[in-house]
Every structure is written in C-alpha cells, then in structure tokens.
Design a protein around this motif. Structure first.
Motif, PDB file in Angstrom:
ATOM      1  N   GLY A 268       0.155  -1.553  22.121  1.00 47.86           N
ATOM      2  CA  GLY A 268      -0.777  -1.230  21.216  1.00 47.86           C
ATOM      3  C   GLY A 268      -1.415  -2.236  20.384  1.00 47.86           C
ATOM      4  O   GLY A 268      -1.466  -3.530  21.267  1.00 47.86           O
ATOM      5  N   THR A 269      -1.338  -2.332  19.326  1.00 46.57           N
ATOM      6  CA  THR A 269      -2.207  -3.297  18.272  1.00 46.57           C
ATOM      7  C   THR A 269      -0.794  -4.068  17.484  1.00 46.57           C
ATOM      8  O   THR A 269       0.242  -3.279  17.255  1.00 46.57           O
ATOM      9  CB  THR A 269      -3.324  -2.727  17.584  1.00 46.57           C
ATOM     10  OG1 THR A 269      -2.791  -1.838  16.790  1.00 46.57           O
ATOM     11  CG2 THR A 269      -4.422  -2.355  18.445  1.00 46.57           C
ATOM     12  N   LEU A 270      -1.372  -5.178  16.757  1.00 44.05           N
ATOM     13  CA  LEU A 270      -0.700  -5.541  15.762  1.00 44.05           C
ATOM     14  C   LEU A 270      -1.400  -5.355  14.302  1.00 44.05           C
ATOM     15  O   LEU A 270      -2.575  -5.823  14.221  1.00 44.05           O
ATOM     16  CB  LEU A 270      -0.505  -7.072  15.939  1.00 44.05           C
ATOM     17  CG  LEU A 270       0.202  -7.910  14.988  1.00 44.05           C
ATOM     18  CD1 LEU A 270       1.787  -7.683  14.440  1.00 44.05           C
ATOM     19  CD2 LEU A 270       0.088  -9.440  15.189  1.00 44.05           C
ATOM     20  N   ASN A 271      -0.693  -4.666  13.290  1.00 42.25           N
ATOM     21  CA  ASN A 271      -1.116  -4.537  12.237  1.00 42.25           C
ATOM     22  C   ASN A 271      -0.215  -4.868  10.955  1.00 42.25           C
ATOM     23  O   ASN A 271       1.112  -4.625  11.113  1.00 42.25           O
ATOM     24  CB  ASN A 271      -1.446  -2.919  12.078  1.00 42.25           C
ATOM     25  CG  ASN A 271      -2.673  -2.282  13.216  1.00 42.25           C
ATOM     26  OD1 ASN A 271      -3.597  -2.854  13.148  1.00 42.25           O
ATOM     27  ND2 ASN A 271      -2.125  -1.731  14.287  1.00 42.25           N
ATOM     28  N   VAL A 272      -0.852  -4.872   9.883  1.00 46.98           N
ATOM     29  CA  VAL A 272      -0.069  -4.864   8.563  1.00 46.98           C
ATOM     30  C   VAL A 272      -0.509  -3.977   7.352  1.00 46.98           C
ATOM     31  O   VAL A 272      -1.995  -3.928   7.426  1.00 46.98           O
ATOM     32  CB  VAL A 272      -0.074  -6.351   8.224  1.00 46.98           C
ATOM     33  CG1 VAL A 272      -1.448  -6.886   7.928  1.00 46.98           C
ATOM     34  CG2 VAL A 272       0.980  -6.281   6.952  1.00 46.98           C
ATOM     35  N   ALA A 273       0.370  -3.482   6.857  1.00 47.20           N
ATOM     36  CA  ALA A 273      -0.277  -2.555   5.544  1.00 47.20           C
ATOM     37  C   ALA A 273       0.343  -3.094   4.491  1.00 47.20           C
ATOM     38  O   ALA A 273       1.498  -3.534   4.288  1.00 47.20           O
ATOM     39  CB  ALA A 273       0.482  -1.011   5.739  1.00 47.20           C
ATOM     40  N   ALA A 274      -0.745  -3.736   3.763  1.00 49.11           N
ATOM     41  CA  ALA A 274      -0.557  -4.317   2.396  1.00 49.11           C
ATOM     42  C   ALA A 274      -0.708  -3.795   1.132  1.00 49.11           C
ATOM     43  O   ALA A 274      -1.615  -2.635   1.352  1.00 49.11           O
ATOM     44  CB  ALA A 274      -1.144  -5.843   2.612  1.00 49.11           C
ATOM     45  N   PRO A 275      -0.465  -4.359  -0.077  1.00 56.38           N
ATOM     46  CA  PRO A 275      -0.886  -3.400  -1.176  1.00 56.38           C
ATOM     47  C   PRO A 275      -2.434  -3.479  -1.386  1.00 56.38           C
ATOM     48  O   PRO A 275      -3.033  -4.570  -0.784  1.00 56.38           O
ATOM     49  CB  PRO A 275      -0.124  -4.441  -2.369  1.00 56.38           C
ATOM     50  CG  PRO A 275       1.027  -4.792  -1.746  1.00 56.38           C
ATOM     51  CD  PRO A 275       0.508  -5.063  -0.258  1.00 56.38           C
ATOM     52  N   SER A 276      -3.132  -2.465  -1.893  1.00 54.84           N
ATOM     53  CA  SER A 276      -4.398  -2.327  -1.985  1.00 54.84           C
ATOM     54  C   SER A 276      -4.896  -3.303  -3.233  1.00 54.84           C
ATOM     55  O   SER A 276      -6.149  -3.560  -3.438  1.00 54.84           O
ATOM     56  CB  SER A 276      -4.834  -1.127  -1.967  1.00 54.84           C
ATOM     57  OG  SER A 276      -4.278  -0.496  -3.384  1.00 54.84           O
ATOM     58  N   SER A 277      -4.254  -3.405  -4.113  1.00 48.15           N
ATOM     59  CA  SER A 277      -4.343  -4.248  -5.292  1.00 48.15           C
ATOM     60  C   SER A 277      -3.032  -4.862  -5.830  1.00 48.15           C
ATOM     61  O   SER A 277      -2.054  -4.495  -5.549  1.00 48.15           O
ATOM     62  CB  SER A 277      -5.249  -3.350  -6.410  1.00 48.15           C
ATOM     63  OG  SER A 277      -4.219  -2.397  -6.744  1.00 48.15           O
ATOM     64  N   LEU A 278      -3.002  -5.726  -6.617  1.00 52.89           N
ATOM     65  CA  LEU A 278      -1.794  -6.328  -7.509  1.00 52.89           C
ATOM     66  C   LEU A 278      -2.344  -6.266  -8.840  1.00 52.89           C
ATOM     67  O   LEU A 278      -3.333  -6.437  -9.384  1.00 52.89           O
ATOM     68  CB  LEU A 278      -1.642  -7.701  -6.980  1.00 52.89           C
ATOM     69  CG  LEU A 278      -1.418  -8.157  -5.568  1.00 52.89           C
ATOM     70  CD1 LEU A 278      -1.416  -9.481  -5.088  1.00 52.89           C
ATOM     71  CD2 LEU A 278      -0.244  -7.347  -4.850  1.00 52.89           C
ATOM     72  N   THR A 279      -1.134  -5.881  -9.660  1.00 57.29           N
ATOM     73  CA  THR A 279      -1.429  -5.906 -11.189  1.00 57.29           C
ATOM     74  C   THR A 279      -0.106  -6.822 -11.696  1.00 57.29           C
ATOM     75  O   THR A 279       0.879  -6.482 -11.481  1.00 57.29           O
ATOM     76  CB  THR A 279      -1.008  -4.480 -11.669  1.00 57.29           C
ATOM     77  OG1 THR A 279      -1.845  -3.464 -11.074  1.00 57.29           O
ATOM     78  CG2 THR A 279      -1.267  -4.267 -13.057  1.00 57.29           C
ATOM     79  N   LEU A 280      -0.737  -7.921 -12.526  1.00 56.64           N
ATOM     80  CA  LEU A 280      -0.049  -8.604 -13.201  1.00 56.64           C
ATOM     81  C   LEU A 280      -0.328  -8.665 -14.811  1.00 56.64           C
ATOM     82  O   LEU A 280      -1.541  -9.039 -14.795  1.00 56.64           O
ATOM     83  CB  LEU A 280      -0.023 -10.054 -12.592  1.00 56.64           C
ATOM     84  CG  LEU A 280       0.687  -9.945 -11.101  1.00 56.64           C
ATOM     85  CD1 LEU A 280      -0.473 -10.220 -10.077  1.00 56.64           C
ATOM     86  CD2 LEU A 280       1.650 -11.068 -11.053  1.00 56.64           C
ATOM     87  N   ALA A 281       0.433  -8.609 -15.581  1.00 59.48           N
ATOM     88  CA  ALA A 281      -0.151  -8.509 -17.173  1.00 59.48           C
ATOM     89  C   ALA A 281       0.982  -9.417 -17.966  1.00 59.48           C
ATOM     90  O   ALA A 281       2.172  -9.236 -17.525  1.00 59.48           O
ATOM     91  CB  ALA A 281      -0.255  -7.000 -17.461  1.00 59.48           C
ATOM     92  N   THR A 282       0.542  -9.965 -19.075  1.00 58.69           N
ATOM     93  CA  THR A 282       1.523 -10.705 -19.868  1.00 58.69           C
ATOM     94  C   THR A 282       0.703 -10.594 -21.199  1.00 58.69           C
ATOM     95  O   THR A 282      -0.637 -10.541 -21.445  1.00 58.69           O
ATOM     96  CB  THR A 282       2.088 -11.846 -19.457  1.00 58.69           C
ATOM     97  OG1 THR A 282       3.231 -12.213 -20.335  1.00 58.69           O
ATOM     98  CG2 THR A 282       0.791 -12.795 -19.441  1.00 58.69           C
ATOM     99  N   THR A 283       1.434 -10.979 -22.153  1.00 61.60           N
ATOM    100  CA  THR A 283       0.757 -11.342 -23.749  1.00 61.60           C
ATOM    101  C   THR A 283       1.038 -13.030 -23.928  1.00 61.60           C
ATOM    102  O   THR A 283       2.258 -13.326 -23.726  1.00 61.60           O
ATOM    103  CB  THR A 283       1.773 -10.613 -24.745  1.00 61.60           C
ATOM    104  OG1 THR A 283       1.518  -9.110 -24.512  1.00 61.60           O
ATOM    105  CG2 THR A 283       1.237 -10.987 -26.324  1.00 61.60           C
TER     106      THR A 283
END
Length: 433
Positions: A268-283
């Motif tokens: 078959g194939t070689l695939n990776v499922a990764a996050p669709s977005s990243l969320t980082l927040a701070t004050t």
C-alpha cells in the motif's frame, strides 16, 4: 476470632492475535525446511523466549533465520521433543507488536496430517501470551510447478482475481477437492473463473484463510497441470509477502499432494495523519516564556506504512515565520518539538502505540528538535526517524494519555509584542530512515 483465608487467583495468559505458522515444504520427511511463526503480542511485558510446538517426529539441526522486530532478533533456538524454544536477551515487547520468527534446518514429520502450533511468549519462565496458529498440512506427495498470482496486489483492492497453478504428483487417486490458503483478512464472495483441465465444474468457498474448490472428480493417470482462477476477492489490508499452501484431496477429504507457492507481495502507501492546526496561547509578562499546545488532539501523529519495503521512514516539519503581519518572532530558537508537554528541553521521544498490529518504529532522532522558521521556503527538520526494518504497519506517536505526548513548544521572548501570530506548519512523511 474470625479467620479469613484469601485465595489469589492464578494469572491467566492472554491470547496471541493473528497467530500463523507457515512452512517452506509440506512433504512428509522433507529436509532443510524452514518454519515461520508469526503473531501479535497481546500483553505488554518483558520477554525472554518464545516456544512453538511442532508435529511429533519433527527433527533436524535447527538454526535461527529472519526475526523481527529487531529488539527480539539475535537469539538462539533449540528443539526438544515437539517444542522449539527461541531464546533472546530479555526486552520489553509492547502489546500490538507484530513478531515473526523463522527457524531453519528442520526435517518434517513422517506422519501425514494437518497440524496447528501452540505458540507461547515467556517472561523468566512464566507464560505471558499463548495462541494457536492456523493449520499446516503435510502429505506424502509433493505438488510441483507451484504458482500464485493476483490481478491486483494493492492492499484492500476489491474484485481481485487469484490464479493458482500446480502439477500433481500422485496418480490413480481421484481428486475431489483442492484447498488454497490466502492472506489473513482476505474477503469477498468468490466465484470460479477459468479452470484447467477444462470441464471440471465445481464451486468455490472462502472460510477464514482457506479457499476450497470442491464438487469435482478427476482421476489423473499421469502428472496433471492445474490452473484455477478465483474471482470476486477483496485483498488483505495488511501489507506483506504471502505464500499459499495448496492441498489436493480425495474421497472423504483424504490428503493426496501438497506444496507451497512462491510469495506474492501485497503493498500500500506510506501516510501520516497530523493535527489540522496547532493552538498555543499565553499572556505576555515581559519575561521569556515557553508555551506548549495543550489541545489533546494536537499531541499525536498516526503513521501507516503499508509499503512492506522495510525501508523505514522519517517525519519532517517545516514552518514559516510566526508573524502578525507587522511583528514577528525570531526564526531561530522559537519553535521546538519534543516528546513532552511539561518541558521544552525534554530529551524524550514521543511514545509509540501500535494501532492494531505493527513493528514499532525505533527512532534515531535526538530530542528536543529545534525547527528553524523562515519567511519563505523554510528548511524541514526531522522530528522522528524510524530506522530500517521498523515502523511497518500503523502506529501512533505520542498521544495525550501516553507517558510521552508530542509537545509543540513556542519560546516567546520577553520583548514580544502582543498579537495573534500565525505560521504555516507542514508535516511530511518520507520513505527511508
């Protein structure tokens, strides 16, 4: 005074999944035979040996062939009575790990019959998991000119046709049915295609890993060439190289001839499922800060290597400069990847979990990984490198509930301006370590 006596129940072994046994020759008394035992571990445990039963009368000067994964390779084997024992340096084997052990130099039993093998994984003399394999049939006659082909060798392909070819050995015994093994997970509603010799008629059924062609009657007076086409099949979803064991049978299922075809590779194939977005927040506080993505869904990759190449693979991450459009964070020293959500400087790799059955990837990457950003054409950084021979099948890297989730870290300098910073992050999986 009341006395209470507690009885502690004896721990029972879990059942090995996908236990299989294949042989390079199925003629009784054949010498120089290789047996291959494969299974999926059910329990995470330290292991030091694996035992595998064989038919009574099996003999030979045994030696170790190909073993995977690499962690359990390099061991030795002995044959005592009807038990093969493969011993190796103790190592922890995770649940879901696919194990394959090849033993060479065997002499088949001289007794015609169909045999399964009991396989047990052992930790310091105590059984951990046990399973019973699919059966292997030994006959007095050996089929020749064996072959097996598939119209499609893509895993999961539907409406595939398999063609089995061989020449009989035994004469003057009527053949009433023929069985042919197929890879685990093969499905579909099989129908009979073109058959040689012509005019045999008959029907075909699929049960488990065995196709049975029955309802025929042929009395070969000389060695006879067969070709049997079976249509309407759905390929296994597990990449690998598979042989087929073919057996001719007479009245009441009596065994006549048998043999093993060369292997057919399904890929078959070689695939990776990764996050669709990243969320980082701070004050912002006016001091340097290291902030991490705390969203559980962002803390893992799933890599599925169904190429069956054993080449290994590596995952790269590239990212453009974090910018508000007016203000930017430094390209160097800002973006960090590691196997921890508690420390940006952690030297741990992400945890590995087999999704179903896999050869766990063994990374050669040093952590933490610094990802240098750029306004355009950022240089990819390798964040996980599975060495050759590892990482086959589907595995999850990290995971919010594992000891070492994926940590996406941003180092924010104390003089950063407030705002919403964005970056385009690209995750790629590439064949080869």
């Amino acid at each position: 005074m009341v006395g209470l006596i507690g009885l502690v129940p004896t721990a029972s072994a879990a059942t090995l999944a996908d236990a299989r046994w294949t042989t390079s020759k199925t003629k009784t008394g054949a010498t120089g035979v290789s047996y291959t035992f494969s299974f999926t571990a059910a329990t995470t445990s330290s292991l030091s040996s694996v035992t595998m039963t064989v038919p009574s009368g099996t003999a030979g000067s045994v030696s170790v062939g190909t073993v995977s994964p690499a962690d359990v390779a390099g061991g030795s084997v002995s044959l005592t009575g009807t038990t093969l024992t493969y011993s190796f340096t103790p190592v922890t084997v995770a649940s879901g790990t696919a194990v394959s052990i090849q033993i060479n130099g065997l002499t088949n039993t001289t007794t015609v019959g169909t045999y399964t093998s009991t396989v047990s994984t052992i930790n310091a003399g105590s059984s951990v998991d046990t399973g019973t394999t699919s059966a292997v049939t030994f006959t007095a006659g050996a089929l020749t000119q064996l072959g097996w082909s598939a119209s499609s060798t893509t895993i999961g392909a539907t409406n595939a046709s398999y063609t089995f070819t061989f020449t009989t050995a035994t004469t003057s015994v009527a053949i009433t049915s023929i069985t042919m093994t197929v890879p685990p997970g093969t499905a579909g509603t099989p129908t009979l295609g073109t058959v040689t010799p012509a005019g045999l008629g008959g029907t075909v059924t699929l049960s488990g890993t065995t196709l049975t062609y029955s309802g025929i009657s042929l009395l070969p007076l000389t060695p006879t060439a067969f070709s049997i086409q079976i249509n309407g099949l759905t390929n296994t979803t597990t990449a690998g190289a598979y042989t087929s064991a073919i057996v001719t049978r007479g009245a009441a299922g009596a065994l006549i001839d048998s043999g093993v075809t060369p292997a057919v590779s399904f890929t078959g194939t070689l695939n990776v499922a990764a996050p669709s977005s990243l969320t980082l927040a701070t004050t912002l506080t006016g001091s340097d800060q290291a902030i991490v993505d705390v969203v559980p869904a962002d803390q893992q990759f799933t890599v599925d290597d169904e190429t069956a190449s054993g080449a290994g693979w590596h995952i790269t991450v590239s990212a453009t400069t974090f910018t508000t459009g007016t203000h930017s964070l430094p390209d160097t020293g800002t973006f960090v990847f590691t196997g921890s959500t508690s420390s940006a400087s952690a030297a741990t790799a992400p945890s590995v979990t087999c999704v179903t059955s896999c050869t766990p990837p063994s990374t050669t990457t040093t952590y933490p990984v610094a990802i240098t950003t750029a306004a355009s054409s950022p240089t990819p950084a390798t964040v996980y490198a599975a060495s050759a021979g590892s990482g086959l099948g589907s595995a999850t890297l990290g995971g919010s509930t594992t000891p070492h989730p994926i940590g996406w870290w941003i180092n924010v300098p104390g003089n950063a301006r407030a705002g919403t910073y964005s970056s385009t992050v690209t995750v790629t999986v590439v064949s080869g370590p």
